[in-house]
Design a protein around this motif. Structure first.
Motif, PDB file in Angstrom:
ATOM      1  N   ARG A  19      14.298 -14.795  23.417  1.00 10.00           N
ATOM      2  CA  ARG A  19      13.642 -13.820  22.559  1.00 10.00           C
ATOM      3  C   ARG A  19      12.667 -12.810  23.048  1.00 10.00           C
ATOM      4  O   ARG A  19      12.899 -11.602  22.974  1.00 10.00           O
ATOM      5  N   ALA A  20      11.536 -13.390  23.613  1.00  6.28           N
ATOM      6  CA  ALA A  20      10.566 -12.568  24.383  1.00  6.28           C
ATOM      7  C   ALA A  20      11.434 -11.843  25.653  1.00  6.28           C
ATOM      8  O   ALA A  20      11.226 -10.613  25.823  1.00  6.28           O
TER       9      ALA A  20
ATOM     10  N   LEU B   2      14.462 -10.797  25.693  1.00 10.59           N
ATOM     11  CA  LEU B   2      15.376  -9.740  25.213  1.00 10.59           C
ATOM     12  C   LEU B   2      14.648  -8.475  24.703  1.00 10.59           C
ATOM     13  O   LEU B   2      15.151  -7.287  24.723  1.00 10.59           O
ATOM     14  N   GLU B   3      13.193  -8.841  24.505  1.00 12.98           N
ATOM     15  CA  GLU B   3      12.612  -7.349  23.920  1.00 12.98           C
ATOM     16  C   GLU B   3      12.208  -6.647  25.017  1.00 12.98           C
ATOM     17  O   GLU B   3      12.000  -5.401  24.836  1.00 12.98           O
ATOM     18  N   ARG B   4      12.323  -7.193  26.037  1.00 13.24           N
ATOM     19  CA  ARG B   4      12.182  -6.165  27.437  1.00 13.24           C
ATOM     20  C   ARG B   4      13.331  -5.493  28.007  1.00 13.24           C
ATOM     21  O   ARG B   4      13.259  -4.730  28.979  1.00 13.24           O
TER      22      ARG B   4
ATOM     23  N   GLY C  46      19.291  -4.973  24.930  1.00 11.80           N
ATOM     24  CA  GLY C  46      19.253  -6.136  23.961  1.00 11.80           C
ATOM     25  C   GLY C  46      19.905  -7.320  24.060  1.00 11.80           C
ATOM     26  O   GLY C  46      20.174  -8.391  23.241  1.00 11.80           O
TER      27      GLY C  46
ATOM     28  N   GLU D 248      16.006  -3.818  31.954  1.00  9.73           N
ATOM     29  CA  GLU D 248      14.810  -4.506  32.130  1.00  9.73           C
ATOM     30  C   GLU D 248      14.007  -4.363  33.276  1.00  9.73           C
ATOM     31  O   GLU D 248      14.539  -4.121  34.419  1.00  9.73           O
TER      32      GLU D 248
END
Length: 236
Positions: free
Chosen positions: A191-192, A194-196, A200, A232
């Protein structure tokens, strides 16, 4: 199936799974002759499999000889790598050496032998599979990151040695990609991550393979590092 005009002779080091398998498949489906190396687990259908250990120069040279049986070698993709997850404090000299021997020394030896084959024909394209970690780093994988950063420096020297002989060398640097390397990742870590990534999601091996194939068949790209990251690492 998309078929290119002229069949190429291609070798993919590390073609048994992930990005390497996807790359070998992409070239094969485009109508090219493909040799893929593996360490015992086989290669995709239609690809000529050759067992090779990147730490053994003799087996690397044998794989290249198999690839040039048709008389030439047009494209080499150097993808084979290991990526153990270890904090620096827990690394041993043996684990550091293994990563460097496979990811860096093995890649250098593979490049040496394919460049010798390509030099005879005064043409060819080499693609090294690096990693976005060479630029942004990965916690718990400093030996892997170091090997990929060194690989990009190696590429820039080879560019000057073999460019005058008509041989191009570039690197593709994938970001997070859905391969075995992501398997140990926890849900929280994912999750962390994918936030970057502006898109997505993590990448797919076939998406990286598409870029590798484009880079390999470009005609004026040389000494470049092409990121395939979904954004990313940029502006974060």
């Amino acid at each position: 199936m998309q078929t290119d005009v002229e069949p190429l002779s291609v070798i993919v080091f590390g073609a048994s799974r992930g990005i390497g398998a996807a790359t070998a498949t992409a070239f094969h489906e485009a109508g090219h002759r493909v040799v893929g190396t593996h360490r015992g687990s086989g290669v995709p259908s239609g690809v000529v499999g050759v067992q090779a250990d990147m730490r053994d120069e003799g087996s690397v040279a044998d794989a290249v000889r198999t690839a040039v049986e048709h008389g030439r070698l047009d494209v080499a993709v150097v993808n084979a790598a290991v990526a153990p997850q270890e904090l620096l404090v827990r690394m041993t000299a043996a684990s550091i050496r293994e990563v460097l021997e496979v990811n860096l020394v093995g890649a250098m030896l593979a490049t040496k032998h394919v460049a010798k084959a390509m030099n005879r024909q005064r043409s060819g394209s080499i693609v090294l599979v690096s990693s976005e970690s060479a630029r942004v780093g990965i916690p718990g994988s400093s030996h892997y990151t170091a090997s990929k950063a060194a690989l990009e420096g190696f590429m820039r020297s080879v560019m000057w040695e073999y460019g005058p002989r008509g041989i191009r060398i570039n690197a593709v640097a994938p970001g997070p990609t859905e391969t075995d390397m992501l398997a140990p990742m926890t849900d929280e870590h994912r999750r962390a991550l994918l936030e970057r990534i502006p898109l997505g999601r993590v990448g797919r091996p076939d998406e990286v393979a598409d870029v590798i194939r484009w880079v390999a068949q470009s005609t004026y790209l040389n000494g470049a590092v092409v990121p395939v990251t979904g954004g990313e690492g940029f502006g974060v």
